[in-house]
Design an enzyme around this catalytic site. Structure first.
Site, PDB file in Angstrom:
ATOM      1  N   ARG A 157      52.019  31.877  40.456  1.00 41.39           N
ATOM      2  CA  ARG A 157      50.958  32.777  40.907  1.00 41.39           C
ATOM      3  C   ARG A 157      49.828  32.803  39.883  1.00 41.39           C
ATOM      4  O   ARG A 157      50.085  32.754  38.688  1.00 41.39           O
ATOM      5  CB  ARG A 157      51.520  34.195  41.069  1.00 41.39           C
ATOM      6  CG  ARG A 157      52.151  34.420  42.405  1.00 41.39           C
ATOM      7  CD  ARG A 157      52.885  35.734  42.493  1.00 41.39           C
ATOM      8  NE  ARG A 157      52.158  36.894  41.983  1.00 41.39           N
ATOM      9  CZ  ARG A 157      52.583  38.144  42.135  1.00 41.39           C
ATOM     10  NH1 ARG A 157      53.710  38.385  42.771  1.00 41.39           N
ATOM     11  NH2 ARG A 157      51.890  39.147  41.656  1.00 41.39           N
ATOM     12  N   ARG A 168      48.088  43.620  33.998  1.00 39.45           N
ATOM     13  CA  ARG A 168      48.926  44.218  35.057  1.00 39.45           C
ATOM     14  C   ARG A 168      49.878  45.257  34.466  1.00 39.45           C
ATOM     15  O   ARG A 168      50.126  46.290  35.085  1.00 39.45           O
ATOM     16  CB  ARG A 168      49.712  43.118  35.782  1.00 39.45           C
ATOM     17  CG  ARG A 168      48.802  42.261  36.667  1.00 39.45           C
ATOM     18  CD  ARG A 168      49.458  40.968  37.047  1.00 39.45           C
ATOM     19  NE  ARG A 168      50.584  41.144  37.924  1.00 39.45           N
ATOM     20  CZ  ARG A 168      51.570  40.255  38.054  1.00 39.45           C
ATOM     21  NH1 ARG A 168      51.545  39.135  37.348  1.00 39.45           N
ATOM     22  NH2 ARG A 168      52.549  40.476  38.882  1.00 39.45           N
TER      23      ARG A 168
HETATM   24  P1  AMP Z   1      52.418  42.282  43.466  1.00 38.94           P
HETATM   25  O1  AMP Z   1      52.762  41.063  44.242  1.00 38.94           O
HETATM   26  O2  AMP Z   1      53.045  43.543  44.027  1.00 38.94           O
HETATM   27  O3  AMP Z   1      52.648  42.127  41.988  1.00 38.94           O
HETATM   28  O4  AMP Z   1      50.837  42.502  43.657  1.00 38.94           O
HETATM   29  C1  AMP Z   1      49.908  41.532  43.230  1.00 38.94           C
HETATM   30  C2  AMP Z   1      48.529  42.151  43.155  1.00 38.94           C
HETATM   31  O5  AMP Z   1      48.136  42.619  44.457  1.00 38.94           O
HETATM   32  C3  AMP Z   1      48.423  43.379  42.257  1.00 38.94           C
HETATM   33  O6  AMP Z   1      48.221  43.041  40.899  1.00 38.94           O
HETATM   34  C4  AMP Z   1      47.200  44.072  42.862  1.00 38.94           C
HETATM   35  O7  AMP Z   1      45.999  43.427  42.498  1.00 38.94           O
HETATM   36  C5  AMP Z   1      47.410  43.833  44.354  1.00 38.94           C
HETATM   37  N1  AMP Z   1      48.218  44.921  44.967  1.00 38.94           N
HETATM   38  C6  AMP Z   1      49.460  44.818  45.481  1.00 38.94           C
HETATM   39  N2  AMP Z   1      49.889  45.984  45.962  1.00 38.94           N
HETATM   40  C7  AMP Z   1      48.884  46.867  45.737  1.00 38.94           C
HETATM   41  C8  AMP Z   1      48.708  48.265  45.996  1.00 38.94           C
HETATM   42  N3  AMP Z   1      49.666  48.988  46.571  1.00 38.94           N
HETATM   43  N4  AMP Z   1      47.543  48.823  45.636  1.00 38.94           N
HETATM   44  C9  AMP Z   1      46.541  48.115  45.070  1.00 38.94           C
HETATM   45  N5  AMP Z   1      46.642  46.804  44.776  1.00 38.94           N
HETATM   46  C10 AMP Z   1      47.803  46.179  45.114  1.00 38.94           C
END
Ligand code: AMP
Length: 223
Positions: A157, A168
């Site tokens: 990713r 993050r």
């Molecule tokens: P993840 O796959 O859950 O690590 O999400 C990857 C990225 O997607 C995060 O770093 C955020 O930029 C965005 N993202 C995912 N879920 C959310 C959420 N609930 N609210 C805001 N941004 C999100």
């Protein structure tokens, strides 16, 4: 049963969510996966979200809430669902309660040390097509670089690189961690140690889910 998987990026929410989905039959909804699909398909929403995602910041609340609303009112979510990566801040948690009337019944926080998170995120690979999750340290595909499920190429990713990982984790501490207190007060919060074997962690999660599902059945029968 409505389940929220809480915890820092790299803690294993996605992997455990997949296993819970398989065992209990509740669909897993990952806002990260939904957003990555939008980016891949170059939709307007994807274009709006892309920069924030690549910088490790949160995407606008309204965007993710619209996506969640759309998903949880679908038929296969009637018995319940597993939320992976949503809510990410207290504002989103409040909006979820407005949409759903009731709060989530179980919030599971998969906890891991910062060092372990960085190690895991750097070794993570995902399928470029179906999104299945692998890890070069603990969960290798049968054939190197290839998804066991659909045979597509595995990729890293864009946000699993050191500078973005740092951001993050910062965002997690500044915005998401407040949900621990928020859900503890509502008495739906359970913390799990995310270190160790995938099977041991999932067994611990299943014990909580089985107990809480049994409890809610008893309460329902008494009504
Ligand atoms: P993840 O796959 O859950 O690590 O999400 C990857 C990225 O997607 C995060 O770093 C955020 O930029 C965005 N993202 C995912 N879920 C959310 C959420 N609930 N609210 C805001 N941004 C999100």
């Amino acid at each position: 049963m409505r389940v929220v998987l809480l915890g820092p990026p790299g803690g294993g929410k996605g992997t455990q969510g997949e296993l819970i989905e398989k065992k209990y039959g509740f669909p897993k909804i990952s806002t990260g996966d939904l957003l990555r699909r939008e980016v891949q398909e170059k939709t307007t929403l994807g274009e709006m979200a892309k920069a924030k995602m690549n910088q490790g910041e949160l995407v606008n609340d309204d965007i993710v809430i619209e996506m969640i609303k759309h998903k949880i009112f679908q038929l296969d979510c009637k018995r319940g669902y597993i939320l992976d990566g949503f809510p990410r801040n207290v504002g989103q948690a409040r909006r979820l309660e407005e949409i759903e009337e009731k709060r989530p019944e179980i919030v599971i926080d998969i906890h891991l040390s910062e060092q372990a998170l960085i190690r895991r995120l750097s070794a993570r690979r995902i399928c470029s097509s179906c999104g299945a999750i692998y890890n070069l340290l603990a969960r290798n595909p049968r054939k190197e670089g290839t998804c066991d499920i659909c045979g597509s190429e595995l990729i890293q990713r864009e946000d699993d690189v050191p500078e973005v990982i740092k951001e993050r984790l910062k965002v997690y501490h500044e915005q998401t961690e407040a949900l621990i207190d928020y859900y503890s007060r509502k008495k739906v919060y359970f913390r799990i140690d995310g270190e160790g074997k995938i099977e041991t962690i999932s067994d611990n999660i299943y014990s909580i889910l089985d107990r809480e599902i049994a409890k809610s059945r008893v309460m329902e029968a008494a009504r």
